[in-house]
Design a protein around this motif. Sequence first.
Motif, short mmCIF file in Angstrom:
data_model
loop_
_atom_site.label_atom_id
_atom_site.label_comp_id
_atom_site.label_asym_id
_atom_site.label_seq_id
_atom_site.Cartn_x
_atom_site.Cartn_y
_atom_site.Cartn_z
N ALA A 39 -49.16 -6.20 75.48
CA ALA A 39 -50.61 -6.06 75.34
C ALA A 39 -51.22 -7.34 74.77
N GLY A 40 -50.52 -7.95 73.80
CA GLY A 40 -51.01 -9.20 73.23
C GLY A 40 -51.10 -10.30 74.27
N LEU A 41 -50.10 -10.39 75.14
CA LEU A 41 -50.11 -11.40 76.20
C LEU A 41 -51.27 -11.17 77.16
N LEU A 42 -51.52 -9.92 77.52
CA LEU A 42 -52.62 -9.61 78.44
C LEU A 42 -53.97 -9.92 77.81
N THR B 35 -57.27 -11.33 69.89
CA THR B 35 -55.84 -11.08 70.11
C THR B 35 -55.11 -10.70 68.84
N GLN B 36 -55.56 -11.19 67.69
CA GLN B 36 -54.86 -10.91 66.44
C GLN B 36 -54.76 -9.43 66.13
N PHE B 37 -55.75 -8.65 66.58
CA PHE B 37 -55.74 -7.23 66.25
C PHE B 37 -54.68 -6.47 67.04
N VAL B 38 -54.19 -7.06 68.12
CA VAL B 38 -53.06 -6.47 68.83
C VAL B 38 -51.76 -6.87 68.13
N VAL B 39 -51.66 -8.13 67.76
CA VAL B 39 -50.42 -8.65 67.17
C VAL B 39 -50.14 -8.04 65.81
N LEU B 40 -51.17 -7.86 64.99
CA LEU B 40 -50.92 -7.34 63.64
C LEU B 40 -50.43 -5.90 63.67
N ALA B 41 -50.57 -5.24 64.82
CA ALA B 41 -50.01 -3.89 64.93
C ALA B 41 -48.50 -3.90 64.72
N ILE B 42 -47.84 -5.00 65.09
CA ILE B 42 -46.40 -5.10 64.87
C ILE B 42 -46.08 -5.05 63.39
N GLY B 43 -46.89 -5.74 62.59
CA GLY B 43 -46.66 -5.75 61.15
C GLY B 43 -46.88 -4.40 60.50
N ILE C 263 -51.13 -24.70 69.25
CA ILE C 263 -50.28 -23.55 69.55
C ILE C 263 -49.44 -23.17 68.33
N VAL C 264 -48.88 -24.17 67.66
CA VAL C 264 -48.09 -23.90 66.46
C VAL C 264 -48.97 -23.31 65.36
N ALA C 265 -50.19 -23.82 65.22
CA ALA C 265 -51.12 -23.30 64.21
C ALA C 265 -51.45 -21.83 64.49
N VAL C 266 -51.66 -21.51 65.75
CA VAL C 266 -51.91 -20.11 66.14
C VAL C 266 -50.73 -19.24 65.75
N ALA C 267 -49.50 -19.73 66.00
CA ALA C 267 -48.30 -18.96 65.66
C ALA C 267 -48.18 -18.75 64.16
N VAL C 268 -48.46 -19.78 63.37
CA VAL C 268 -48.40 -19.67 61.91
C VAL C 268 -49.44 -18.66 61.43
N TYR C 269 -50.64 -18.74 61.96
CA TYR C 269 -51.71 -17.81 61.57
C TYR C 269 -51.31 -16.37 61.87
N LEU C 270 -50.80 -16.12 63.08
CA LEU C 270 -50.44 -14.76 63.46
C LEU C 270 -49.27 -14.24 62.62
N ALA C 271 -48.33 -15.12 62.26
CA ALA C 271 -47.21 -14.71 61.41
C ALA C 271 -47.71 -14.27 60.05
N LEU C 272 -48.61 -15.02 59.46
CA LEU C 272 -49.14 -14.67 58.14
C LEU C 272 -49.99 -13.41 58.20
N ILE C 273 -50.76 -13.26 59.27
CA ILE C 273 -51.56 -12.05 59.42
C ILE C 273 -50.65 -10.83 59.61
#
Length: 273
Positions: A46-49, A91-99, A171-181
């Motif tokens: 879902a995050g990819l889409l 997109t972050q609201f899909v990814v943070l569901a994993i956390g 891209i790396v900054a986006v990954a770091v942000y999503l990891a922290l979120i």
Amino acid sequence: MSIRTDAGTRPASTPAAGAPATLRGAVAAEWTKLSSVRSTWWTALAGLLVMAASAGQLAIYAANANTNDDPADDPGIVTVGSVLIDSVELTQFVVLAIGLLAITAEFTSGTIRTTLQCTPSRGRVLLAKAVVTGAVTFALGLLLGGVGALVARPVLGEWGSAPAAETIGDIVAVAVYLALIGVFALGLGAALRSAVLTITVLLATLMIVPLSLQNPDIDVLNRIADALPGVAGGHFLAGDTEPYPSLVGLLLLAGWAGAALLLGRVALRRRDA
């Protein structure tokens, strides 16, 4: 502190037979749990889409604005990285569901009891979950950033720019942000125990409250908003120098994630599973 089982009460300091007593074992166990449920993979898909759709839509807007009859809204040449950063807002609201699901799903199903029997240390359990959640969301962030760049660049056409070093950095900054979120969501989930309540608090903290504070455009309210995790992360992603350097934004976001984990650890210690 003790852990209740069907056989009676067992001291928390005595791990169950075959339990992952070390942090390494706890991390391996958490990875097995997270990777073996379908919701993790469906959430990633879902995050990819959402990232592909958001990046494509924003790129279309930028290209159309440059070619319409109103020169006042022409953004000119835009970087692919800026499109990625804007796409993360949704997109972050899909990814943070994993956390949050990494912990709230266990409270809902009751499997948190088994987890704490195998690893009685609440702090070790939460730290292991944070390591796995952070690693998974970071890796997913890299993939999301790559997909967003691949979608946005051809859509922007002549109105887009994608310097290699800058794009990779974004891209790396986006990954770091999503990891922290993701870790921030995990900590709140441990404290609140409810997926619905956690996502409500996340929406309020990352979007609703900052917008409410910024709308009046009052200096003191803007300063408060700048200290909130979503806004601080936005300054980090954008590489801003005002109201503070991007590194400060990263540290603020990391501080929020750490505070959420601490809150979750306190809640796990004080309340029975």
